[in-house]
Write an enzyme that holds these catalytic residues in place. Structure first.
Site: not given
Ligand code: JBK
Length: 238
Positions: A99, A126, A164, A179
């Site tokens: 994150p 963690e 992709r 896209d």
């Protein structure tokens, strides 16, 4: 493209890697996905991969020696499961799913898709001992600001988006360059309809049945712009 995934839970990838698009790409030799269990590189008799944080606090931290040695072995092809050909593969671009990384968007996906080899490092608990970052200097990537139980689902997101863009993986029909979010297109898609023409009193917009392709293209472009303005005005401004 060669993709190596380093994880404590390689079995989480089995269903995903067997799904049709990726399975076909692997069968065609366009993508080669290799799973590695970080635990195989733990050096103590308990096969530990994590420990309590110095200074106290909740949770467990991934240990530096195990993770660093796993990454180095995989990057150099120094893994007994590997044959000579694998030892010749380049080290690849090391990505840590965290994150704390830069946010994944289609621009980052396009950048990653230019690599010949990706090495994706997934953590649990963690987080990682800071020395893993200091020693390996990975490209830290986050898939979003929410709490996951580990980097595995984030790694699958990266693989899904990146493959992709590997030439030949998508058929002509579904080619990636039109896209929404591809470079030069930052709009949401217009709405789509298929059979039946009427459902619970809701009719397909007349223009889509008109056969007038120019008019259909104009309507769709306008709906795209309007949807984006309503739902994601941030895409129009930055
Ligand atoms: C998150 O990539 N991520 O976004 C990610 C990886 C590992 C744990 C996390 O909570 N958000």
């Amino acid at each position: 493209m060669r993709i190596d995934v380093l994880t404590l839970f390689p079995e989480m990838f089995a269903g995903y890697v067997g799904q049709s698009l990726l399975k076909l790409a692997i069968q065609r030799g366009l993508v080669d996905v290799r799973l590695h269990n970080i635990r195989d590189w733990s050096s103590d008799k308990h096969q530990s991969v994590d420990d309590r944080p110095f200074g106290g606090g909740p949770g467990m931290v991934m240990m530096a020696p195990t993770v660093v040695e796993c990454v180095e072995a995989v990057q150099t092809g120094n893994d007994e499961t590997y044959d000579e050909e694998h030892r010749r593969v380049e080290p690849g671009h090391l990505v840590m799913l965290t994150p704390q990384g830069r946010r994944l968007d289609q621009r980052v996906v396009e950048e990653l898709s230019t690599q010949r080899r990706l090495v994706l490092l997934c953590g649990r608990y963690e987080g990682f001992d800071e020395r893993i970052r200091m020693v390996l200097a990975p490209d830290e990537i986050s898939v979003g600001d929410y709490v996951l139980n580990g980097g595995e689902v984030a790694a699958m997101t990266v693989i899904d988006a990146v493959i992709r863009l590997v030439p030949g993986v998508l058929g002509d029909d579904e080619s990636a360059h039109c896209d929404s979010f591809s470079s030069g297109n930052r709009l949401l898609e217009h709405e789509q309809y298929t059979r039946p023409r009427e459902y619970r009193g809701l009719e397909v917009p007349e223009v889509l049945l008109s056969g007038n392709h120019e008019e259909i293209a104009r309507w769709r472009a306008e709906r795209s712009r309007q949807r984006t303005a309503e739902r994601r005005p941030d895409l129009l401004s930055d």
